[in-house]
Design a protein around this motif. Sequence first.
Motif, short mmCIF file in Angstrom:
data_model
loop_
_atom_site.label_atom_id
_atom_site.label_comp_id
_atom_site.label_asym_id
_atom_site.label_seq_id
_atom_site.Cartn_x
_atom_site.Cartn_y
_atom_site.Cartn_z
N VAL A 371 0.83 -1.20 0.00
CA VAL A 371 0.00 0.00 0.00
C VAL A 371 0.87 1.25 0.00
O VAL A 371 0.60 2.22 -0.73
CB VAL A 371 -0.94 -0.01 1.22
CG1 VAL A 371 -1.60 1.34 1.42
CG2 VAL A 371 -2.00 -1.09 1.06
N LEU A 372 1.93 1.25 0.81
CA LEU A 372 2.83 2.40 0.88
C LEU A 372 3.47 2.68 -0.47
O LEU A 372 3.52 3.84 -0.93
CB LEU A 372 3.90 2.14 1.94
CG LEU A 372 4.94 3.24 2.12
CD1 LEU A 372 4.31 4.47 2.75
CD2 LEU A 372 6.12 2.75 2.96
N VAL A 373 3.98 1.64 -1.13
CA VAL A 373 4.64 1.81 -2.43
C VAL A 373 3.65 2.32 -3.47
O VAL A 373 3.95 3.24 -4.26
CB VAL A 373 5.28 0.48 -2.87
CG1 VAL A 373 5.77 0.57 -4.31
CG2 VAL A 373 6.43 0.12 -1.95
N ARG A 374 2.45 1.77 -3.48
CA ARG A 374 1.47 2.19 -4.47
C ARG A 374 1.01 3.62 -4.22
O ARG A 374 0.83 4.40 -5.17
CB ARG A 374 0.27 1.23 -4.46
CG ARG A 374 0.61 -0.16 -4.97
CD ARG A 374 -0.60 -1.06 -5.01
NE ARG A 374 -1.65 -0.56 -5.89
CZ ARG A 374 -2.57 -1.31 -6.47
NH1 ARG A 374 -2.54 -2.62 -6.29
NH2 ARG A 374 -3.50 -0.78 -7.23
N ARG A 375 0.83 4.00 -2.97
CA ARG A 375 0.43 5.38 -2.67
C ARG A 375 1.55 6.36 -3.03
O ARG A 375 1.29 7.46 -3.54
CB ARG A 375 0.06 5.52 -1.20
CG ARG A 375 -1.22 4.83 -0.80
CD ARG A 375 -1.56 5.07 0.65
NE ARG A 375 -1.95 6.45 0.90
CZ ARG A 375 -2.32 6.91 2.11
NH1 ARG A 375 -2.33 6.09 3.16
NH2 ARG A 375 -2.66 8.17 2.27
N ALA A 376 2.81 5.95 -2.77
CA ALA A 376 3.93 6.82 -3.12
C ALA A 376 4.04 6.99 -4.63
O ALA A 376 4.26 8.10 -5.14
CB ALA A 376 5.22 6.22 -2.55
N SER A 377 3.86 5.90 -5.37
CA SER A 377 3.90 5.99 -6.84
C SER A 377 2.77 6.85 -7.37
O SER A 377 2.95 7.66 -8.30
CB SER A 377 3.82 4.58 -7.45
OG SER A 377 4.89 3.78 -7.00
N TYR A 378 1.60 6.70 -6.78
CA TYR A 378 0.45 7.52 -7.17
C TYR A 378 0.74 9.00 -6.90
O TYR A 378 0.46 9.87 -7.73
CB TYR A 378 -0.78 7.06 -6.40
CG TYR A 378 -2.02 7.89 -6.63
CD1 TYR A 378 -2.84 7.65 -7.73
CD2 TYR A 378 -2.37 8.90 -5.75
CE1 TYR A 378 -3.99 8.40 -7.95
CE2 TYR A 378 -3.52 9.67 -5.96
CZ TYR A 378 -4.32 9.41 -7.06
OH TYR A 378 -5.44 10.17 -7.28
N ARG A 379 1.32 9.27 -5.73
CA ARG A 379 1.64 10.66 -5.38
C ARG A 379 2.71 11.24 -6.30
O ARG A 379 2.64 12.41 -6.70
CB ARG A 379 2.10 10.71 -3.93
CG ARG A 379 2.45 12.10 -3.42
CD ARG A 379 1.26 13.04 -3.53
NE ARG A 379 1.61 14.38 -3.06
CZ ARG A 379 0.91 15.48 -3.37
NH1 ARG A 379 -0.17 15.38 -4.15
NH2 ARG A 379 1.28 16.65 -2.90
N LEU A 380 3.68 10.43 -6.69
CA LEU A 380 4.71 10.90 -7.62
C LEU A 380 4.11 11.29 -8.96
O LEU A 380 4.51 12.30 -9.57
CB LEU A 380 5.78 9.82 -7.81
CG LEU A 380 6.78 9.64 -6.66
CD1 LEU A 380 7.69 8.45 -6.93
CD2 LEU A 380 7.60 10.92 -6.45
N ASP A 381 3.15 10.51 -9.43
CA ASP A 381 2.48 10.84 -10.68
C ASP A 381 1.72 12.17 -10.55
O ASP A 381 1.75 13.00 -11.47
CB ASP A 381 1.52 9.73 -11.09
CG ASP A 381 2.25 8.45 -11.48
OD1 ASP A 381 3.45 8.53 -11.79
OD2 ASP A 381 1.61 7.38 -11.45
#
Length: 749
Positions: A371-381
């Motif tokens: 969840v952390l990795v996916r949220r971070a990737s989403y935020r980077l986008d």
Amino acid sequence: MSDDLISDPASDPERGTSTEPLSRAIGERYLTYALSTIMHRALPDARDGLKPVHRRILYAMRELRLAPNGPFRKSAKITGDVMGNYHPHGDAAIYDAMARLAQDFAMRYPLVDGQGNFGNIDGDNPAAARYTEARLAATSEALMDGLTEDSVDFRPNYDGTLSEPIVLPAAFPNLLANGASGIAVGMATNIPPHNLHEVVDACLHLIKVPDARDDTLATLIKGPDFPTGGVLVESAESIAETYRTGRGAFRVRARWAQEDLGRGLWQIVVTEIPYQVQKSKLIERLAELIQTRKIPIFADVRDESAEDIRIVLEPKARTVDPEQLMGALFRASDLELRFNLNMNVLIDGRVPKVCSLKEVLRAFLDHRREVLVRRASYRLDKIASRLEVLEGYLIAYLNLDRVIEIIRTEDEPKAVMMAEFGLNDVQVEAILNMRLRALRKLEEIELRAERDALKAEREGLQAMLDSEDAQWARIADQLKEVRNLFGKSHAKGQRRTTIGEATELPVIDLDAMIDREPVTVILSKMGWIRSMKGHQPLEAELKFKDGDGPGQALHAETTDKLMIFASNGRFYTLPASTLPGGRGMGEPLRLMIDLPNEAEIIALFPWRAGMKYLVASKDANGFVVNSADILAQTRSGKQVLNGEALLCRPVMGDHVAVVAGTRRMLVFPLAELPEMSRGKGVRLMKLNPGGLFKDELLADAITLTLTDGLSWPMGGGKTRTEPDLSEWLGKRAAAGRMAPRGFPRNNRF
């Protein structure tokens, strides 16, 4: 049946049918059903600890914007939305599931905030859905935090018109915090609730020491923490073994205290009862113990509960030991309960597995990392998209006059700006949609500050994604935030189930607590039994029900155990202290013991240690049994004599006299009879000698002292004695000779 065939009309274009073995067809369809039950109904997901119905309820309430600080909505509206959009099953099942999420006596950390009657610990059902209202609890917000940030996968709902989350982000280990239970196909799960503070501490330790042992985790999670409190009386070794294997049991007792009433009087007050015990049924069970006198030192029970539980237990006398009384009640009622643990959960939402405590925590932590990795990737986008727009804004501010001129004079300002300033389509669209008041100088400063902040955030996120240690550090910080919200610092976060000593309360001899008083036991012909105080005359006239009459009567004491011998060859034990009083007609004996309707009562007598009894069947088989071998521990009695029983007589003498239905009598030494605890026995007398007496049966048997002769009652209260029995003396299993002159016509001694 496996060779039978069924048809599939869509497979054969010529005949419209095709053949398939019935066993395969049934097997495939049942397997589909079983997998559906396991994965989509009964077992919780190890990641968020929820079943599909609970997950859909929470998601539907979120879609209705029922925030913890927002208004309530009718439960009927929530149930309808869940059923129509995500869970096409009965509304009653959905409402029951939602109501449980709101019950603070069922959920350690309720996920739904209910308003209205959602049931109580007495076992009363919630009010109808049209009367109650609900909204999400703060814990549910923590479970769904980040749901819109691509943290989890979504799937189409049942009709493909909407989408629903496969699993929730779950900011805390809900599986252990709230527990779960369910019965699937061929498997089940049962997980108790735990203290969230302790569970988070175990997660933090597992992050710090990935190869931590289960025993170490068990020292951090001391045991279940039930919403109803109670005292956990299980050894630390047993708890550790249960958590290591994922299977076991926890023994929970009610919390009680002795309350002094003055002048030597006292009473016991129960303030917490074991988890999932309905208080009303518990009170009924305690009242039954009083009525049946199974615990003589227990006098009365009162339910004085209001908001909190208060069950008052009164002893029979002030001299009773409170520990002994509670020890007896723990054994006889649900004041003590064993909660079975079976940590059978879905790993990654697919594979059912009985997991250890460490495996469950590891599944949660791995999910949190994803969840952390996916949220971070989403935020980077999102940051990249915003920085792109900000760069366009800043170029526009540097060339503000030219931008305004192009917009005012050019027919196609968009193409001109893209060619002159090197902007892309997104940037130009953002500039053209800018409001006039955003052209002030302060806005340019804010844009530059925002750009710098976003770049710094991007660098931090990228550094975290590049470092596994940084990811785990961030997860640890998130868990600490949740612990601060719902842990021990919160009023409801303190441990409710305390850890007690795994010691056994003293075992008491209940018979020693019974007041020893003389009683007269009356058993009617139809099997109604009662107990009258004192030793009344056995021949006294008594009242019986219509069609009933006197059967057997005997003198006993309240401390006696009454033995009932039936024609099925079984002995039943009944404490004399539990018999109904003699004011009425008594109660049917068959309600107190499991006596079959076709079985007749042959003998009723008080048990005495060291006594021996002669038991015989109608087929003239029998043996001697010791009194220690006839005591029964259950209502179903104890089988002793195989065959249709005829009699049970105490052994008093050195010889046995038997008489057949044809008045033949035989006397033989008692030593020729074996002493057994169970069986058919040996032949007492030869029946139907020479084939002259068809279907002959044994009529009676008795033990006697040979030197004293044989006596039998005569009419008018007289007794006759035959002093010389040498004529009838013989070996066991002989045919015997005609009974003495004057022997009773009913062939009974």
